[in-house]
Design an enzyme around this catalytic site. Sequence first.
Site, mmCIF file in Angstrom:
data_model
loop_
_atom_site.group_PDB
_atom_site.id
_atom_site.type_symbol
_atom_site.label_atom_id
_atom_site.label_comp_id
_atom_site.label_asym_id
_atom_site.label_seq_id
_atom_site.Cartn_x
_atom_site.Cartn_y
_atom_site.Cartn_z
ATOM 1 C CG ASN A 6 -1.712 1.237 1.402
ATOM 2 O OD1 ASN A 6 -1.549 2.210 0.685
ATOM 3 N ND2 ASN A 6 -2.613 1.204 2.369
ATOM 4 C CB ALA A 8 -0.970 5.315 2.075
ATOM 5 C CB CYS A 9 1.939 1.142 4.158
ATOM 6 S SG CYS A 9 2.834 0.126 5.339
ATOM 7 C CB SER A 10 5.729 4.547 7.018
ATOM 8 O OG SER A 10 5.350 3.776 8.138
ATOM 9 N NE ARG A 13 6.178 6.408 2.459
ATOM 10 C CZ ARG A 13 5.126 6.539 3.261
ATOM 11 N NH1 ARG A 13 3.935 6.128 2.857
ATOM 12 N NH2 ARG A 13 5.254 7.077 4.454
#
Length: 119
Positions: A6, A8-10, A13
């Site tokens: 996802n 948006a997930c740190s 990333r």
Amino acid sequence: MEIWINPACSKCRSALTLLDAEGADYTVRRYLEDVPSPDEIRAVLKRLGLEPWDITRTQEAVAKELGLKEWPRDEANRDRWVEALAEHPKLIQRPIITAEDGTAVVARSEEAVRDALSR
């Protein structure tokens, strides 16, 4: 190798950053857009050696709406859990990396990403 993320997930990333730093050859699957089928989820669970409730994000709003915390965690209810993950992919723990040796890891830590790279 493939990584389910996802964006948006740190943690997702961070895993991508580490894979890039190590020069890994991988493909990205944005599983909220390219939703895995129940059979794909079963295959990943087999590779992980886990049950569907082990990779379910039970704190998500939809998990609370479904009452997942009260669902039985047994073989008789396994398909119910898998179907819920397929219908609500936001419930799937992330990131998941499928390794070259046929296994997979939930890569929420640097150690788990490195483990996947070593397989």
